[in-house]
Design a protein around this motif. Sequence first.
Motif, PDB file in Angstrom:
ATOM      1  N   ALA A   1       0.843  -1.189   0.000  1.00  0.00           N
ATOM      2  CA  ALA A   1       0.000   0.000   0.000  1.00  0.00           C
ATOM      3  C   ALA A   1       0.886   1.250   0.000  1.00  0.00           C
ATOM      4  O   ALA A   1       2.042   1.210   0.448  1.00  0.00           O
ATOM      5  CB  ALA A   1      -0.911  -0.019   1.224  1.00  0.00           C
ATOM      6  N   PRO A   2       0.373   2.380  -0.495  1.00  0.00           N
ATOM      7  CA  PRO A   2       1.192   3.605  -0.589  1.00  0.00           C
ATOM      8  C   PRO A   2       1.794   4.054   0.735  1.00  0.00           C
ATOM      9  O   PRO A   2       2.855   4.686   0.742  1.00  0.00           O
ATOM     10  CB  PRO A   2       0.195   4.645  -1.128  1.00  0.00           C
ATOM     11  CG  PRO A   2      -0.816   3.844  -1.883  1.00  0.00           C
ATOM     12  CD  PRO A   2      -0.954   2.555  -1.111  1.00  0.00           C
ATOM     13  N   GLN A   3       1.139   3.751   1.873  1.00  0.00           N
ATOM     14  CA  GLN A   3       1.678   4.222   3.155  1.00  0.00           C
ATOM     15  C   GLN A   3       3.020   3.592   3.515  1.00  0.00           C
ATOM     16  O   GLN A   3       3.711   4.049   4.416  1.00  0.00           O
ATOM     17  CB  GLN A   3       0.680   3.987   4.295  1.00  0.00           C
ATOM     18  CG  GLN A   3       0.269   2.552   4.528  1.00  0.00           C
ATOM     19  CD  GLN A   3      -1.081   2.240   3.900  1.00  0.00           C
ATOM     20  OE1 GLN A   3      -1.382   2.697   2.802  1.00  0.00           O
ATOM     21  NE2 GLN A   3      -1.896   1.472   4.608  1.00  0.00           N
TER      22      GLN A   3
ATOM     23  N   GLN B   1      -4.906  -3.157 -12.331  1.00  0.00           N
ATOM     24  CA  GLN B   1      -5.901  -2.182 -11.916  1.00  0.00           C
ATOM     25  C   GLN B   1      -5.500  -1.500 -10.614  1.00  0.00           C
ATOM     26  O   GLN B   1      -5.643  -0.278 -10.455  1.00  0.00           O
ATOM     27  CB  GLN B   1      -7.268  -2.854 -11.752  1.00  0.00           C
ATOM     28  CG  GLN B   1      -8.431  -1.877 -11.643  1.00  0.00           C
ATOM     29  CD  GLN B   1      -8.560  -1.003 -12.870  1.00  0.00           C
ATOM     30  OE1 GLN B   1      -8.628  -1.500 -13.996  1.00  0.00           O
ATOM     31  NE2 GLN B   1      -8.555   0.313 -12.667  1.00  0.00           N
ATOM     32  N   GLU B   2      -4.984  -2.294  -9.664  1.00  0.00           N
ATOM     33  CA  GLU B   2      -4.554  -1.710  -8.383  1.00  0.00           C
ATOM     34  C   GLU B   2      -3.414  -0.716  -8.578  1.00  0.00           C
ATOM     35  O   GLU B   2      -3.357   0.323  -7.906  1.00  0.00           O
ATOM     36  CB  GLU B   2      -4.115  -2.818  -7.425  1.00  0.00           C
ATOM     37  CG  GLU B   2      -5.239  -3.628  -6.815  1.00  0.00           C
ATOM     38  CD  GLU B   2      -5.737  -4.747  -7.722  1.00  0.00           C
ATOM     39  OE1 GLU B   2      -6.613  -5.497  -7.289  1.00  0.00           O
ATOM     40  OE2 GLU B   2      -5.250  -4.853  -8.864  1.00  0.00           O
ATOM     41  N   LEU B   3      -2.497  -1.018  -9.515  1.00  0.00           N
ATOM     42  CA  LEU B   3      -1.395  -0.095  -9.797  1.00  0.00           C
ATOM     43  C   LEU B   3      -1.903   1.184 -10.458  1.00  0.00           C
ATOM     44  O   LEU B   3      -1.463   2.290 -10.124  1.00  0.00           O
ATOM     45  CB  LEU B   3      -0.357  -0.779 -10.692  1.00  0.00           C
ATOM     46  CG  LEU B   3       0.431  -1.929 -10.038  1.00  0.00           C
ATOM     47  CD1 LEU B   3       1.263  -2.661 -11.082  1.00  0.00           C
ATOM     48  CD2 LEU B   3       1.335  -1.396  -8.920  1.00  0.00           C
TER      49      LEU B   3
ATOM     50  N   GLY C   1      -3.662   3.296  -7.923  1.00  0.00           N
ATOM     51  CA  GLY C   1      -2.831   3.760  -6.823  1.00  0.00           C
ATOM     52  C   GLY C   1      -3.102   3.029  -5.518  1.00  0.00           C
ATOM     53  O   GLY C   1      -2.580   3.424  -4.463  1.00  0.00           O
ATOM     54  N   ALA C   2      -3.908   1.939  -5.571  1.00  0.00           N
ATOM     55  CA  ALA C   2      -4.180   1.174  -4.351  1.00  0.00           C
ATOM     56  C   ALA C   2      -2.958   0.387  -3.916  1.00  0.00           C
ATOM     57  O   ALA C   2      -2.786   0.087  -2.733  1.00  0.00           O
ATOM     58  CB  ALA C   2      -5.360   0.232  -4.579  1.00  0.00           C
ATOM     59  N   LEU C   3      -2.096   0.024  -4.876  1.00  0.00           N
ATOM     60  CA  LEU C   3      -0.839  -0.648  -4.597  1.00  0.00           C
ATOM     61  C   LEU C   3       0.286   0.049  -5.357  1.00  0.00           C
ATOM     62  O   LEU C   3       0.052   0.647  -6.418  1.00  0.00           O
ATOM     63  CB  LEU C   3      -0.901  -2.118  -5.023  1.00  0.00           C
ATOM     64  CG  LEU C   3      -1.774  -3.070  -4.197  1.00  0.00           C
ATOM     65  CD1 LEU C   3      -1.822  -4.444  -4.858  1.00  0.00           C
ATOM     66  CD2 LEU C   3      -1.284  -3.190  -2.757  1.00  0.00           C
ATOM     67  N   ILE C   4       1.493  -0.071  -4.832  1.00  0.00           N
ATOM     68  CA  ILE C   4       2.670   0.435  -5.523  1.00  0.00           C
ATOM     69  C   ILE C   4       3.695  -0.688  -5.611  1.00  0.00           C
ATOM     70  O   ILE C   4       3.655  -1.647  -4.833  1.00  0.00           O
ATOM     71  CB  ILE C   4       3.279   1.666  -4.807  1.00  0.00           C
ATOM     72  CG1 ILE C   4       3.681   1.298  -3.361  1.00  0.00           C
ATOM     73  CG2 ILE C   4       2.313   2.842  -4.818  1.00  0.00           C
ATOM     74  CD1 ILE C   4       4.459   2.409  -2.647  1.00  0.00           C
TER      75      ILE C   4
END
Length: 287
Positions: A169-171, A242-244, A247-250
């Motif tokens: 996740a981005p965090q 899709q997640e990339l 922006g849901a995953l990096i």
Amino acid sequence: MTGLPSLRALHYFHQAALYSSFSSAAERLHVTHSAVSHQIRQLESWMGKPLFVRTNGRVKLTSHGERLLLSCQKAFSELRTTCESIRTGMRHHLTISCAPSFLSQWLIPRIATFYQRYPDIAIQFQGLVNIDQLRSEHTDVLIHSYEQPPDDDIDASLISDDYIGPLCAPQFAHRFRSEQDLAALPLLHADTRLHAWAEWAKKSDARGNFWAGKHFDNLTLAIQAARSGLGIIMAPRLLVRQELEDGALIAPLGFVRVDRATWMMAKKTRSQDAEISLFRRWLQEAA
């Protein structure tokens, strides 16, 4: 007594039940009223129960007749579909076998475009099966990741080379800038891909202990855990596009190519069947 009554009697019953009239059934069947009555009487005799109540020149189904009508509608509909598919060479349905993660992460989000293009082809999905079930035609199409195509009796079409990489996740971005940071981060594992981290480490020359961490039954659950900030998951790029994009995953370290590829396979003797060819073309375009 055999397990089924006369098919002709069932056919005549079906028409009479649909129109609540022996006369209408006789007209549609191009036979006499007495021929329909005779077949219905034989059917009722075989059943040992009345199927119609006859009043004032009209007929009405009994509860047993209503049950039989529903069964006839299903059976004759399936017979029509099967006979038409044999006659035209189109089965009008496909059974697609693939891993649950591929189905939920990639195929289901895109399959609507196939339905829009080919509304007459129905698709049934099933969990991943072995290749022998493709040979026995228990499934029509098998989508799976292999190191090399299977034997000559199977037609294999390349869908995508496989690239994998660690995702989070981005965090986690500020804590995850190099391979060395993985030692201090919570790793996630999918039990259906237990060697994914080792496979990536070998290709990326990364060193460390990649066996610790939380385990999940399948990759879809592990990806959702990564999205929720529970840790870092190793996953194929194909399944997280899709997640990339959202922006849901990096993927802080990017992806590396591994010695596998995703193939669409069909029995070679059926590889040019119309519905399989249409699905193959759509799948390659979508991928």
